[in-house]
Motif scaffolding. Structure first.
Motif, PDB file in Angstrom:
ATOM      1  N   GLY A  70       0.861  -1.144   0.067  1.00 38.72           N
ATOM      2  CA  GLY A  70       0.057  -0.041  -0.121  1.00 38.72           C
ATOM      3  C   GLY A  70       0.778   1.271  -0.056  1.00 38.72           C
ATOM      4  N   GLY A  71       1.944   1.091   0.218  1.00 39.26           N
ATOM      5  CA  GLY A  71       2.986   2.397   0.027  1.00 39.26           C
ATOM      6  C   GLY A  71       2.727   3.313   1.138  1.00 39.26           C
ATOM      7  N   ALA A  72       3.316   4.443   0.963  1.00 35.32           N
ATOM      8  CA  ALA A  72       3.329   5.679   2.017  1.00 35.32           C
ATOM      9  C   ALA A  72       1.973   5.627   2.876  1.00 35.32           C
ATOM     10  N   PHE A  73       0.846   5.640   2.104  1.00 35.11           N
ATOM     11  CA  PHE A  73      -0.238   5.891   2.858  1.00 35.11           C
ATOM     12  C   PHE A  73      -0.424   4.809   3.880  1.00 35.11           C
ATOM     13  N   THR A  74      -0.503   3.706   3.722  1.00 39.10           N
ATOM     14  CA  THR A  74      -0.399   2.432   4.748  1.00 39.10           C
ATOM     15  C   THR A  74       0.512   2.503   5.675  1.00 39.10           C
ATOM     16  N   THR A  87      -3.190  13.468   3.988  1.00 38.77           N
ATOM     17  CA  THR A  87      -2.857  14.638   3.208  1.00 38.77           C
ATOM     18  C   THR A  87      -1.992  14.032   2.175  1.00 38.77           C
ATOM     19  N   LEU A  88      -0.990  13.155   2.674  1.00 38.98           N
ATOM     20  CA  LEU A  88       0.052  12.656   1.641  1.00 38.98           C
ATOM     21  C   LEU A  88      -0.756  11.984   0.711  1.00 38.98           C
ATOM     22  N   ALA A  89      -1.628  11.232   0.943  1.00 44.84           N
ATOM     23  CA  ALA A  89      -2.400  10.377  -0.093  1.00 44.84           C
ATOM     24  C   ALA A  89      -2.826  11.184  -1.242  1.00 44.84           C
ATOM     25  N   LEU A 295      -4.957   2.605  -5.434  1.00 47.14           N
ATOM     26  CA  LEU A 295      -4.757   3.272  -4.282  1.00 47.14           C
ATOM     27  C   LEU A 295      -5.723   4.246  -3.896  1.00 47.14           C
ATOM     28  N   THR A 296      -6.683   4.728  -4.886  1.00 47.33           N
ATOM     29  CA  THR A 296      -7.686   5.750  -4.458  1.00 47.33           C
ATOM     30  C   THR A 296      -8.774   4.818  -3.584  1.00 47.33           C
ATOM     31  N   HIS A 297      -8.954   3.590  -4.266  1.00 50.90           N
ATOM     32  CA  HIS A 297      -9.795   2.710  -3.370  1.00 50.90           C
ATOM     33  C   HIS A 297      -9.169   2.260  -2.249  1.00 50.90           C
ATOM     34  N   ARG A 298      -8.223   2.159  -1.790  1.00 50.10           N
ATOM     35  CA  ARG A 298      -7.556   2.105  -0.426  1.00 50.10           C
ATOM     36  C   ARG A 298      -7.594   3.223   0.395  1.00 50.10           C
ATOM     37  N   VAL A 299      -7.469   4.441  -0.193  1.00 42.05           N
ATOM     38  CA  VAL A 299      -7.958   5.646   0.676  1.00 42.05           C
ATOM     39  C   VAL A 299      -9.139   6.119   0.771  1.00 42.05           C
ATOM     40  N   ALA A 300     -10.204   5.728  -0.078  1.00 46.12           N
ATOM     41  CA  ALA A 300     -11.492   5.778   0.415  1.00 46.12           C
ATOM     42  C   ALA A 300     -11.944   4.935   1.301  1.00 46.12           C
ATOM     43  N   LEU A 301     -11.658   3.600   1.334  1.00 48.98           N
ATOM     44  CA  LEU A 301     -12.009   2.598   2.453  1.00 48.98           C
ATOM     45  C   LEU A 301     -11.624   3.231   3.805  1.00 48.98           C
ATOM     46  N   ASP A 302     -10.308   3.646   3.724  1.00 49.19           N
ATOM     47  CA  ASP A 302      -9.924   4.351   4.958  1.00 49.19           C
ATOM     48  C   ASP A 302     -10.541   5.884   5.339  1.00 49.19           C
ATOM     49  N   GLY A 303     -11.525   6.202   4.873  1.00 45.81           N
ATOM     50  CA  GLY A 303     -12.291   7.390   5.114  1.00 45.81           C
ATOM     51  C   GLY A 303     -11.381   8.705   4.807  1.00 45.81           C
TER      52      GLY A 303
END
Length: 423
Positions: A70-74, A87-89, A295-303
């Motif tokens: 998941g990279g930097a976000f996760t 913010t970074l995402a 990545l967008t899907h992952r970020v959206a899942l985490d609100g």
């Protein structure tokens, strides 16, 4: 050692890492870096490559430390830095959109150079190639390992063939032909300006669960791929410039490699380099769009993105994310200049990689000498590129500054108004 069925082995993982970096990097950035660093353009690629190598090391060590992709976000979520992660995402997604715009512009310039119908061709074909790759992504089709291996070896052979021909005709005076005397400072500014040529390897962290024995395969594939790409970029920078001269590389910065290919091998060389550029940029657009949608899907899942963004069609593809990312990239293709897009994309990835190296340093994920080097040099390169943009393209810096402010202050308000999924 056999590969688990359905998993990416070393060869496919390595090819995807190399393909992610070469995807359009050298085709679009050579003229930019020669214009800044002159005869030391090769050193700019070495300096940027060393930062990328430290960042790649930090990425794979953090993936193993967190035991997830998941990279930097996760990675930031794993240490409870939710606000910073969000913010970074947003900044990272912007970086990927800018990168896709660079790839599309490069595709259009190379194709337009061959067709030669007019200045409108590169922009129109650049927009068309993005639209073309939106379609398979709406069907949930990514880049398969076998296809990527084939495309990568074609690109590598074409680039090494061109570079070797230039190096055989050793002509050092051509490196400084028609450009001011180079300096070490100029080479470092050049490294910061074209850092996007090394982004792409981190896309593999989004596929962490799809890699066979990732704790062993990912470090070997990513680090060896970065080293190979550094060598290829140095050879191409030297060989191409020796073939046509630094002044012609700058004059034809959008299609410098095609000009060199034509000089070396005539029409055959022109066609082969153009095909290589088309394959490189096309596969990079497809892979980047696919990975960014994930990545967008992952970020959206985490609100951290509006819930409406995370819509999936009947094929299970995040259709709204794919279309939205593609449309924004197409707008940038129609309105942006190659240099501004390259430098803006480089700044977003330099910042992201510096953050990842800093996180790896703090968590003691890997040798702190390497992660600390990546954090320090990445931060210094960010400062250098901001200074460069202030002098050369302040509007691009203002554009990025506004986006960062939106991500910092506008994002919480927007998320509260539009609604998000519960993380």
């Amino acid at each position: 050692m056999s590969t688990t069925p359905g998993k990416l082995g070393f060869n496919a993982t390595w090819a995807m890492a190399v393909g992610g970096m070469i995807g359009g990097g050298i085709f679009s950035t050579l003229g930019v870096v020669v214009g800044i660093a002159g005869s030391l353009a090769w050193l700019s690629f070495v300096a940027a490559g060393l930062i990328a190598l430290a960042a790649g090391y930090s990425y794979v060590k953090l993936a193993a430390h967190c035991n997830r992709g998941g990279g930097a976000f996760t990675f930031l979520l794993a240490v409870n830095q939710r606000n910073f992660a969000g913010t970074l995402a947003w900044v990272l997604i912007v970086g990927y959109v800018l990168t896709n715009a660079v790839y599309a512009v490069t595709f259009g310039e190379y194709l337009g150079h061959v067709i030669g119908l007019g200045p409108w061709v590169p922009r129109v074909t650049g927009i068309a190639i993005i639209a073309l790759f939106i379609l398979p992504n709406l069907r949930g089709v990514g880049v398969t390992g076998g296809v990527e291996i084939l495309l990568v070896w074609f690109k590598v052979v074409a680039l090494l063939g061109l570079a070797s021909w230039g190096l055989i005709h050793w002509n050092p005076p051509a490196l400084s032909q028609g450009v001011p005397d180079a300096s070490l400072i100029a080479a470092l500014f050049g490294a910061a300006s074209v850092f996007m040529a090394y982004e792409g390897f981190q896309l593999l962290t989004y596929d962490y669960e799809d890699i066979d024995n990732p704790k062993r395969t990912l470090p070997r594939a990513v680090l060896s791929a970065i080293i190979v790409v550094i060598l290829i970029y140095v050879m191409v920078a030297l060989g191409t410039t020796m073939l046509i001269g630094a002044d012609h590389v700058i004059l034809h910065k959008e299609v410098a490699l095609a000009i060199a290919g034509e000089k070396a091998f005539g029409t055959v060389g022109l066609v082969l380099v153009t095909i290589a550029a088309a394959f490189s940029t096309g596969s990079a657009i497809n892979a980047t769009l696919f990975a960014t949608a994930r990545l967008t899907h992952r970020v959206a899942l985490d609100g951290e993105l509006p819930a409406a963004v995370d819509h999936h069609n009947r094929q299970g593809a995040p259709d709204r994310a794919v279309i939205g990312l593609g449309v924004i990239a197409a707008v940038l293709v129609a309105t942006g200049s190659l240099i501004a897009l390259v430098e803006a994309a480089s700044l977003t990835f330099l910042f992201t990689f510096a953050v990842v190296c800093t996180l790896a340093f703090r968590l003691r994920a890997g040798h702190r000498l390497i992660t600390g080097f990546g954090a320090a040099t990445g931060a210094l390169a960010c400062v250098a590129l901001v200074v460069q943009l202030l002098q050369s393209d302040p509007l691009a810096l203002v554009f990025l500054g506004v986006l960062v402010l939106i991500a910092l202050f506008g994002r919480p308000l927007l998320l509260r108004k539009l609604g998000t999924r519960q993380p």
